[in-house]
Design an enzyme around this catalytic site. Structure first.
Site, mmCIF file in Angstrom:
data_model
loop_
_atom_site.group_PDB
_atom_site.id
_atom_site.type_symbol
_atom_site.label_atom_id
_atom_site.label_comp_id
_atom_site.label_asym_id
_atom_site.label_seq_id
_atom_site.Cartn_x
_atom_site.Cartn_y
_atom_site.Cartn_z
ATOM 1 N N ASP A 1 0.842 -1.205 0.000
ATOM 2 C CA ASP A 1 0.000 0.000 0.000
ATOM 3 C C ASP A 1 0.873 1.250 0.000
ATOM 4 O OD1 ASP A 1 -2.030 -1.790 0.179
ATOM 5 O OD2 ASP A 1 -2.443 -1.454 2.306
ATOM 6 N N GLU B 1 6.770 -4.932 -8.125
ATOM 7 C CA GLU B 1 5.747 -4.556 -7.121
ATOM 8 C C GLU B 1 4.347 -4.986 -7.576
ATOM 9 O OE1 GLU B 1 8.233 -3.898 -4.619
ATOM 10 O OE2 GLU B 1 6.429 -2.877 -3.918
ATOM 11 N N ARG C 1 3.387 0.802 -3.828
ATOM 12 C CA ARG C 1 2.777 0.893 -5.168
ATOM 13 C C ARG C 1 2.556 2.341 -5.618
ATOM 14 N NH1 ARG C 1 -0.524 -4.807 -4.503
ATOM 15 N NH2 ARG C 1 1.233 -6.024 -5.256
HETATM 16 C C1 FAD Z 1 14.502 -5.394 -12.773
HETATM 17 C C2 FAD Z 1 13.678 -6.112 -11.757
HETATM 18 C C3 FAD Z 1 13.712 -5.691 -10.445
HETATM 19 C C4 FAD Z 1 12.974 -6.383 -9.479
HETATM 20 N N1 FAD Z 1 13.063 -5.998 -8.165
HETATM 21 C C5 FAD Z 1 12.503 -6.788 -7.215
HETATM 22 C C6 FAD Z 1 12.752 -6.551 -5.839
HETATM 23 O O1 FAD Z 1 13.437 -5.591 -5.453
HETATM 24 N N2 FAD Z 1 12.239 -7.422 -4.940
HETATM 25 C C7 FAD Z 1 11.486 -8.506 -5.313
HETATM 26 O O2 FAD Z 1 11.065 -9.254 -4.444
HETATM 27 N N3 FAD Z 1 11.196 -8.737 -6.618
HETATM 28 C C8 FAD Z 1 11.704 -7.910 -7.569
HETATM 29 N N4 FAD Z 1 11.464 -8.172 -8.896
HETATM 30 C C9 FAD Z 1 10.603 -9.286 -9.259
HETATM 31 C C10 FAD Z 1 9.231 -8.842 -9.741
HETATM 32 O O3 FAD Z 1 8.491 -8.308 -8.668
HETATM 33 C C11 FAD Z 1 8.546 -10.038 -10.410
HETATM 34 O O4 FAD Z 1 9.242 -10.273 -11.613
HETATM 35 C C12 FAD Z 1 7.091 -9.817 -10.669
HETATM 36 O O5 FAD Z 1 6.372 -9.823 -9.459
HETATM 37 C C13 FAD Z 1 6.484 -10.861 -11.604
HETATM 38 O O6 FAD Z 1 6.829 -12.135 -11.199
HETATM 39 P P1 FAD Z 1 7.424 -13.190 -12.274
HETATM 40 O O7 FAD Z 1 8.505 -12.514 -13.005
HETATM 41 O O8 FAD Z 1 7.729 -14.454 -11.558
HETATM 42 O O9 FAD Z 1 6.246 -13.435 -13.289
HETATM 43 P P2 FAD Z 1 5.024 -14.425 -13.121
HETATM 44 O O10 FAD Z 1 4.387 -14.276 -11.796
HETATM 45 O O11 FAD Z 1 5.462 -15.792 -13.517
HETATM 46 O O12 FAD Z 1 4.026 -13.848 -14.206
HETATM 47 C C14 FAD Z 1 4.247 -14.041 -15.629
HETATM 48 C C15 FAD Z 1 3.061 -13.397 -16.353
HETATM 49 O O13 FAD Z 1 1.826 -14.031 -15.940
HETATM 50 C C16 FAD Z 1 0.930 -13.040 -15.402
HETATM 51 N N5 FAD Z 1 0.163 -13.615 -14.306
HETATM 52 C C17 FAD Z 1 0.630 -14.248 -13.211
HETATM 53 N N6 FAD Z 1 -0.403 -14.613 -12.396
HETATM 54 C C18 FAD Z 1 -1.540 -14.192 -12.991
HETATM 55 C C19 FAD Z 1 -2.922 -14.257 -12.654
HETATM 56 N N7 FAD Z 1 -3.337 -14.836 -11.515
HETATM 57 N N8 FAD Z 1 -3.828 -13.723 -13.510
HETATM 58 C C20 FAD Z 1 -3.410 -13.132 -14.680
HETATM 59 N N9 FAD Z 1 -2.099 -13.046 -15.048
HETATM 60 C C21 FAD Z 1 -1.184 -13.554 -14.223
HETATM 61 C C22 FAD Z 1 1.804 -11.913 -14.951
HETATM 62 O O14 FAD Z 1 1.093 -10.687 -14.892
HETATM 63 C C23 FAD Z 1 2.899 -11.913 -16.007
HETATM 64 O O15 FAD Z 1 2.450 -11.216 -17.151
HETATM 65 C C24 FAD Z 1 12.152 -7.478 -9.866
HETATM 66 C C25 FAD Z 1 12.114 -7.876 -11.213
HETATM 67 C C26 FAD Z 1 12.872 -7.217 -12.136
HETATM 68 C C27 FAD Z 1 12.818 -7.694 -13.566
#
Ligand code: FAD
Length: 403
Positions: free
Chosen positions: A254, A380, A257
């Site tokens: 909260d 996020e 974002r």
């Molecule tokens: C440069 C960078 C910095 C980052 N910094 C941080 C950080 O500081 N700390 C941290 O903890 N993480 C961090 N992240 C991770 C980031 O928060 C995640 O990549 C993000 O939450 C998405 O997770 P994922 O990549 O596993 O994709 P997934 O969860 O596998 O999702 C893949 C696709 O499926 C979609 N999807 C997933 N579930 C659903 C659903 N239920 N309904 C519809 N669509 C869905 C998603 O929207 C996405 O388009 C970072 C990532 C990057 C690339």
């Protein structure tokens, strides 16, 4: 009643942030885009300035570290407080450079987590640290309730085991806020956040990622192997309350974002400002006194982008304003992040398109902003996840009912 104007009280702060962005961030923007993983040492001086403002009490949201929701501080009883100040100054700083803003010492997303969840003693103890935030794991991104990193109490210490990926500032920060479960069989209520100091035995940075954008910011994989942290480093309450569910740890979002929405708003504004100049140089003048349909296609597109941008900015202000006024803002924080994340990507890429080869090449920063902005629609919580949260809140459905 929310006012649609920028609060007068914060215009000076926003103006100062804009000057910093223009004079300190823009000049080194391309340098650190090209020198991925190199630490932007120029930021040390800037961070020291922000620290100085904090110590003097003059810093009312000048950085990205977030603010304590329950603090009965100077903004008690007024409607425009530190959350609003934060989003306004972050948007200005990201008009300068998102990657550099994310690299600012002591302004990590983990600092926001501490501000959101820590008790008073912890807030005092962790004041001045630089904290990254580690939630994501291999196989667990959007579904953060599914994390597998464990925290087992042993005497006066928790023992952490697991792997965290994509940790922003994971290499440079001096502390990491780690989400781990006390007991996987108890579900999401057992997920807590732990502050782990860098150098704690059993914690190591495994590798850094190469990325599309925000190359100035380091993104690390961190391994925890029998990593022992003091039990008082568990943020907030250690009690596992199934009724409260995930609410404790999720409260972080909260606060964070709206900050990410502000980053998207600032980056998109940079693209709009430069595109307006370039269009003018090409003889395309945007006329606000005539309907879009009687103007050139480029001017009409520009007007549509500005309207979209304004919508994102207003949602960002609303989410922050609600936080300042102690109102629950989960719905609005997700709406702001969804709108600003999408609009930020659309605008920056459309600006590349409108400016053609000038937009695509490295002579200007337009191509960089289109790369930088994409992450703001992913981390996020992705665009799809924000929409899911909004749908659940609007329809009154639980996460089990609407997946
Ligand atoms: C440069 C960078 C910095 C980052 N910094 C941080 C950080 O500081 N700390 C941290 O903890 N993480 C961090 N992240 C991770 C980031 O928060 C995640 O990549 C993000 O939450 C998405 O997770 P994922 O990549 O596993 O994709 P997934 O969860 O596998 O999702 C893949 C696709 O499926 C979609 N999807 C997933 N579930 C659903 C659903 N239920 N309904 C519809 N669509 C869905 C998603 O929207 C996405 O388009 C970072 C990532 C990057 C690339």
């Amino acid at each position: 009643m929310i006012s649609l104007d920028d609060p007068t009280r914060f215009r000076t702060l926003a103006g100062q942030a804009h000057q910093v962005a223009m004079n300190m961030l823009r000049p080194i923007s391309r340098k650190y885009d090209l020198a991925e993983h190199e630490y932007p040492h120029e930021l040390d001086m800037l961070a020291a300035m922000i620290d100085g403002l904090s110590e003097s009490g003059a810093n009312e949201g000048a950085g990205a570290a977030g603010v304590r929701r329950d603090a009965a501080g100077s903004d008690a009883g007024v409607t425009n407080g530190a959350n609003l100040a934060s989003v306004m100054s972050i948007a200005e700083m990201c008009w300068g450079d998102v990657g550099l803003l994310l690299s600012m010492p002591r302004q990590g997303l983990g600092n926001s987590a501490i501000a959101s969840v820590a008790d008073d003693e912890q807030a005092k103890r962790f004041a001045g640290v630089w904290a990254g935030m580690a939630i994501t794991e291999p196989g667990t991104g959007s579904d953060s309730a599914n994390i597998k990193t464990t925290a087992v109490l042993d005497g006066d210490e928790y023992v952490l085991n697991g792997e965290k990926i994509y940790v922003t500032s994971g290499d440079r920060a001096d502390h990491i806020v780690v989400w781990a479960t006390l007991d996987r069989s108890l579900g999401r209520a057992a997920i807590k956040s732990f502050v782990v100091a860098k150098g704690t035995p059993g914690m190591r940075v495994d590798r850094l990622e190469h990325k599309l954008g925000i190359k100035a910011s380091d993104t690390a994989t961190i391994i925890f192997e029998d990593c022992r942290v003091p039990r008082e480093n568990l943020l907030g309450s250690a009690e596992v309350d199934p009724k409260q569910g995930f609410a404790g740890a999720m409260a972080t979002f909260d606060n964070t974002r709206p900050l990410v929405a502000a980053m998207a708003v600032g980056c998109a504004k940079a693209a709009l400002d430069l595109t307006r100049d370039l269009l003018e140089q090409a003889g395309v003048v945007v006329d606000y006194d005539r309907p879009a349909l009687v103007q050139s296609a480029a001017a009409a597109k520009f007007l549509q982008m500005e309207a979209d941008w304004e919508g994102a900015r207003l949602l960002m202000l609303q989410a922050a304003w609600m936080a300042d006024n102690r109102q629950p803002n989960s719905l609005e924080a997700s709406m702001a992040k969804a709108k600003a994340g999408r609009v930020g990507s659309d605008i920056t890429l459309s600006c590349v398109e409108l400016c053609g080869s000038i937009g695509y090449t490295e002579g200007e920063l337009l191509e960089k902003w289109s790369r930088d902005s994409k992450i703001l629609d992913i981390f996020e919580g992705t665009q799809q996840i924000q929409q899911l949260i909004v749908a659940r809140r609007v329809l009154g459905l639980t996460s089990a009912q609407l997946k």
